[in-house]
Design an enzyme around this catalytic site. Structure first.
Site, short mmCIF file in Angstrom:
data_model
loop_
_atom_site.label_atom_id
_atom_site.label_comp_id
_atom_site.label_asym_id
_atom_site.label_seq_id
_atom_site.Cartn_x
_atom_site.Cartn_y
_atom_site.Cartn_z
N GLU A 172 -83.23 3.12 18.50
CA GLU A 172 -83.83 1.82 18.79
C GLU A 172 -83.74 1.41 20.27
O GLU A 172 -82.98 0.51 20.64
CB GLU A 172 -83.20 0.73 17.92
CG GLU A 172 -83.45 0.90 16.45
CD GLU A 172 -82.89 -0.26 15.62
OE1 GLU A 172 -82.37 -1.23 16.23
OE2 GLU A 172 -82.95 -0.21 14.39
N GLU A 360 -83.10 4.21 8.88
CA GLU A 360 -82.30 3.04 8.50
C GLU A 360 -83.11 2.17 7.55
O GLU A 360 -84.29 1.92 7.78
CB GLU A 360 -81.90 2.18 9.70
CG GLU A 360 -80.79 2.72 10.56
CD GLU A 360 -80.39 1.75 11.68
OE1 GLU A 360 -80.61 0.52 11.50
OE2 GLU A 360 -79.91 2.21 12.71
#
Length: 456
Positions: A172, A360
């Site tokens: 991320e 995730e």
């Protein structure tokens, strides 16, 4: 779906990877033990006013000392794979140069322990905990970070590359905007120009790490993980549609553009230039950021519905009050379709034909407590079942999704939220560090064992 499969069940093909994920700073603790250097999150969380209740991540959930116990829990759940990150400053206390062999030995023991338990390690090189020594030199806003990261990556591939089949360069990279542009995460800098430069430098560092992987003798495959929260306009008005696209540009399209076209879109360049926050791009950058990867990881939790009339740029602070519906008890919208939206977007808008992993997916619940030795979390089970079923249906429809990782294995340290949120399949008593399997962990074990999930 075969004729023998009940309509209420979604089955997964052989080889589909079921896993769970964590990150180094969020679980390890031992922040200054055995030669580890300080990270930006050590500094940030130890500074009063930055995190919930001023509780730093010094101990987190003590995985550094309890890793063998945690592997035993993974084995009991039946995980195919465990995705975790390395602490850069545990391996290179100064960010470059001197190697901390105690840190190398820790991760070597962890990797070997996973392999002995039949669990495939998936390692992320960077999950937000930059060495403070490098931040003192400008951190991600300094283009020299590209060389620093390449040196770190080469060391990791040399020491662990013979045993790890799947690598992620950066998790991320949007977190760099949160840390350098908004100041909410470490290192706590609120400068939009600096934040955008950090975002671009991260993509350069990613590309150099991929090159280092190809030059090494490491086995397996390498990719990157992006956070995808699709923006849906509240209405069909031009203002709402423009806002949704702008938010996606700032949230994840910047990175997808660089990965698959070599530079931000003309639309992004025009807007950032007009705002005076366009990062510096050199001609060589286009080649570096497009270094070919083997897979793409997508972190998918929900969507964001945006309205130009009622817009909150910090939408995560307005959970349960922004447009949308079907809210969970934590205020987040339950929208499993977000997974298929993300998979479709990268294919249709960027021509991505790479294997995909849902790296995730999970939910923080406020009521996770141990009662009579058990933790009942039916809402987490419903949430995960919805997204797993969505993934299974997408696979059956032809999507090349190779695996699904629950966030998170443990109730860990949730960055600026500190210990106030619980995402884990396993409950952690933060006063004693005692671990207790939640109902969701036992449910997930059943899903993995039977390679199917019942739709809810």
């Amino acid at each position: 779906m075969s004729e023998a499969t009940p309509a209420s069940e979604v089955r997964f093909p052989a080889g589909f990877v079921f896993g769970a994920a964590t990150s180094a700073y969020q679980i390890e603790g031992a922040w200054n033990e055995a030669g580890k250097g300080r990270s930006i999150w050590d500094t940030f969380s130890q500074t009063p006013g930055n995190v919930w209740n001023d509780i730093p991540g010094d101990v987190a959930v003590d995985h550094y000392h309890r890793w063998a116990e945690d592997i035993a829990l993974m084995k009991e759940i039946g995980l195919d794979s465990y995705r975790f990150s390395l602490s850069w400053s545990r391996l290179l206390p100064d960010g470059t140069g001197r190697v901390n062999e105690a840190g190398v030995e820790f991760y070597s023991r962890l990797i070997d322990g996973l392999l002995e338990a039949g669990i495939s390690p998936s390692i992320t090189l960077y999950h937000w905990d930059l060495p403070q020594a490098l931040q003192d030199k400008g951190g991600w806003a300094n283009r020299d970070i590209v060389d620093w990261f390449a040196e770190y990556a080469a060391l990791v591939f040399e020491r662990f590359g013979d045993r790890v089949p799947r690598w992620v360069t950066i998790n991320e990279p949007i977190a760099l905007w949160v840390g350098y542009g908004l100041g909410i995460f470490a290192p706590g800098i609120a400068d939009e120009r600096v934040g955008k430069q950090a975002m671009h430098n991260a993509m350069l560092a990613h590309g150099r790490a991929v090159e280092a992987f190809r030059e090494s003798s490491a086995i397996g495959e390498i990719g990157i993980v992006l956070d995808i929260w699709a923006r849906h306009p509240a209405t069909d008005s031009q203002a709402d549609r423009d806002l949704a696209l702008r938010d996606e540009d700032d949230g994840f399209r910047f990175f997808l553009d660089e990965l698959f076209t070599g530079r931000p879109s003309g639309r992004i360049v025009e807007r950032l230039t007009a705002s005076g926050i366009m990062p510096e791009l050199l001609p060589v950058d286009e080649r570096i950021v497009q270094a070919p990867i083997d897979f793409l990881g997508l972190n998918v939790y929900s969507r964001v519905v945006v309205s130009a009339e009622d817009y909150n740029p910090r939408w995560w602070e307005a959970a349960g009050s922004h447009p949308g519906g079907n809210y969970l008890t934590n205020g987040m919208e339950f929208y499993p379709r977000a997974l298929t939206d993300a998979v479709t977007m990268v294919k249709e808008d960027y021509g991505v034909t790479l294997p995909l992993f849902i790296t995730e997916n999970g939910i923080s619940l406020p009521g996770d407590e141990v009662v009579d030795g058990a933790v009942h979390d039916p809402e987490r089970i419903e949430y995960l079942a919805g997204f797993l079923a969505e993934a299974g249906r997408a696979v059956a429809a032809g999507a090349d999704i190779r695996g699904f990782y629950v966030w998170s294995l443990l109730d860990n340290y949730e960055w600026s939220a500190s210990l106030s949120e619980r995402y884990g399949l396993v409950h952690v008593d933060h006063s004693t560090q005692a671990r207790t399997m939640k109902d969701s962990a036992r449910w997930y074990a059943d899903v993995i064992r039977n390679r199917r999930v019942a739709e809810r």
